[in-house]
Structures are given as C-alpha cells and as structure tokens.
Write an enzyme that holds these catalytic residues in place. Structure first.
Site: not given
Ligand SMILES: COc1ccc(Nc2ncnc(-c3cccnc3Nc3cc(NC(=O)c4cccc(C(F)(F)F)c4)ccc3C)n2)cc1
Length: 304
Positions: A28, A30, A33, A50, A143
């Site tokens: 990803g 965004g 970063g 990330k 969101d």
């Molecule tokens: C395009 O193909 C794919 C294939 C597999 C994946 N799988 C995947 N698995 C896990 N994370 C991600 C991901 C994708 C893009 C951006 N961030 C991702 N994960 C991520 C999420 C976070 N933060 C949260 O999800 C978050 C932040 C604050 C609150 C919360 C919640 F409220 F839900 F708890 C959740 C921090 C760091 C990372 C790397 N992506 C994604 C795209």
C-alpha cells in the site's frame, strides 16, 4: 531519541527493525507513507508494516495515539498490534497481516457484490469489533467502510483504520472534529462542520455501518455517482438511503438497515443492540461463505 524513549512504552527506539524484520513487498502507498508485507527473520511470521520516513517528534505524538489504541485493543476482530520502532528518523508500525486484503478490493477484483450470508457474517464480526471499541476502548472509529474491513486467510474478519481517523473519546465527552470519507458520513457529523454546537458520538459508526451494508450489497455506497463535496449536502438533505432492489433481500436485512440508517442518532440502535437483531442473530453459520469468496478471489488471480 531520548524524549521518544522516555515518553512512549509501546515504542522501541534503541534497535534497528531491519535486524528483526525483512521486507517482502509493498502492499500500500498512502498519504501517511508506505505499507509493506514483512517477514520476521526468526519466526517467519508475516506482518504488515507502515513505515513513515523522516518522522518528526510532533508527527510521532500523533502516531502514538494510533499505536496506543492498537496496543490496548485485544479482540479477535481487530488487527493485532505487534511492534513499533522509531529508529533513524523512521517510524515502523507492525501489525498482523491479513492475506485476503480489504473487502472493497475483493468486490472490485471479482466485479460483484456479496450475497446475504456473506454480509450477515461480515457485519456480525464487524459489530463485535465496534462493540469492543465503543465499550472497552471508548473509541469512535469514524471511518467505517468496506475498505477498512480486512479478511484473514481463514475467512476471519479484522477491523482496520487506514485513514487513522479513530480517536479516543470518553463516554461523556463528545467529538467535535470533522473527519471520515464523505460517502459514509452520518448526517450529524456533517452538521458538525456547519453548526458547531452539534456534536456526535458512537452512533456515527452505526450510520456508517448501515452505509457499509449497502456497499457490500451493491459494490458502491449510495450517492457514489456524485462527487465528494456534493455528497455531504445530499446526505444531509435526503431521506435515509435504501437498497436499490429491496425485494432481492430479506425483510430482516431491510429492517436492520432502517435501524442503522435512522437520521436521528438518538433513535439509532447501538452496536450491542444490533448484535441481537434477527438479521444478525439468525445467522448461525461460520466463516464458510466468506472462505468461498476468498477461494474465488484466489482462483481469479490464478486464472488470469
Ligand atoms: C492490496 O492487497 C492487499 C493484500 C493484503 C493486505 N493485508 C493487510 N493486512 C494488514 N494490514 C494491511 C494494511 C494495508 C494498508 C495500510 N495499512 C495496513 N495495516 C495497518 C493498519 C494500521 N492501523 C490500523 O488498522 C488502525 C489504526 C487505528 C485504529 C484502528 C482500529 F480502530 F480499527 F482499531 C486500526 C497500522 C499499520 C498498518 C500496517 N493490509 C492489504 C492489501
């Protein structure tokens, strides 16, 4: 740096993350970063990382809100936090990897919406996550949409927040800031932007969940033909959105939607109430319908 180490317990500042984690590929890119699939050199465990380059101390404070929310969340339907590093001006946030990706991407790849059992299962698991966020962490997600619902390889549903709009908010204190993706925004969150005395709370996630149900059933949210700055006024002025072809769906689904998409947040049901609604409670199946969906997606990739 000394100050980062002193202030934040969830942050490793004296170790180079590349000693432990190797980058597999980018998944990803965004505004914040880049995001990579990474593998733990010792255990072989896959994760998503990330990586924020040239992260300043004040940006770090902002990211620490996200890291604190993630590290305090311990629930089967919320992405699991592994580690965070602040090393050589780079911030790494490392969490569990979901091989299925986000549900909106899956519908896009298969070029079709979901069926009712798939929606029942995904919304039930998402409601469990929202209950936990609202009742245990006092967090409003803000969101909620299919793009923030991830599928793990065994069909497990994991709530994410890629835009990082989720913020802590105590039960009494209501949020006054303005955030989220327009199509999924509740009428009261839009009112916030115009007349300041309005406020919103947890119920804004319930409206967005209702819009997410329509998105899962039709591939796109209501008003998706309008451009983003037109859609906010449209949401405020219009009646609650409905399914395009109601008779293709069960009465339970239609009633569930009316309970989520009530324009008056006080009349909207809570996540806890909605778990008892027949649309959700009557679904006693497991993750099978969603495992089939993942099978189709993977088959899709092979056939191409
Ligand atoms: C395009 O193909 C794919 C294939 C597999 C994946 N799988 C995947 N698995 C896990 N994370 C991600 C991901 C994708 C893009 C951006 N961030 C991702 N994960 C991520 C999420 C976070 N933060 C949260 O999800 C978050 C932040 C604050 C609150 C919360 C919640 F409220 F839900 F708890 C959740 C921090 C760091 C990372 C790397 N992506 C994604 C795209």
């Amino acid at each position: 740096s000394q100050s980062a180490k002193k202030k934040h317990s969830n942050l490793v500042t004296d170790k180079d993350p590349t000693l432990t984690w190797e980058i597999v590929n980018e998944i990803g890119d965004g505004a914040f970063g880049k995001v990579y699939k990474v593998r733990n050199k010792q255990s072989g465990i896959l994760a998503a990382a990330k990586i924020v380059e040239k992260c300043t101390e004040e940006e770090l404070d902002d990211y620490m809100i996200e890291i604190d929310i993630l590290s305090e969340c311990n629930h089967k339907n919320i992405l699991k936090f592994y580690e965070a590093y602040f090393f050589d001006t780079k911030l790494w946030i490392i969490i569990e990897f979901c091989s299925g990706g986000a549900v909106d991407n899956i519908m896009f790849d298969l070029d079709k919406p979901l069926n009712e059992p798939q929606i029942q299962y995904i919304i039930r698991e998402t409601l469990e996550a929202l209950c936990y966020l609202h009742e245990n962490c006092f967090v409003i997600h803000r969101d909620m949409k299919a793009g923030n619902i991830l599928l793990a390889e065994n069909g497990q549903v994991k709530l994410a927040d890629f835009g990082v709009s989720a913020k802590n908010s105590s039960l009494i204190q209501r949020r006054y800031s303005f955030i989220g993706t327009p199509y999924w925004m509740s009428p009261e969150i839009i009112a916030c932007e115009t007349d300041k005395e309005m406020s919103y709370d947890y119920k804004t996630d319930i409206w967005s969940l209702g819009v997410t149900c329509i998105e899962l059933a039709e591939k796109e949210p209501p008003h998706n033909e309008l451009n983003p700055n037109r859609v906010m006024m449209k949401i405020r002025k219009s009646d609650s959105p409905k399914l395009k072809h109601p008779n293709q769906w069960s009465k339970n689904f239609q009633d569930f939607l009316t309970k989520c998409l009530n324009k008056n947040p006080d009349e909207r049901l809570t996540a806890r109430d909605l778990l008892k609604h027949p649309f959700i409670a009557s679904y006693t199946g497991d993750e099978k319908p969603v495992k089939l969906l993942l099978g189709e997606k993977n088959a899709d990739i092979n056939v191409v």
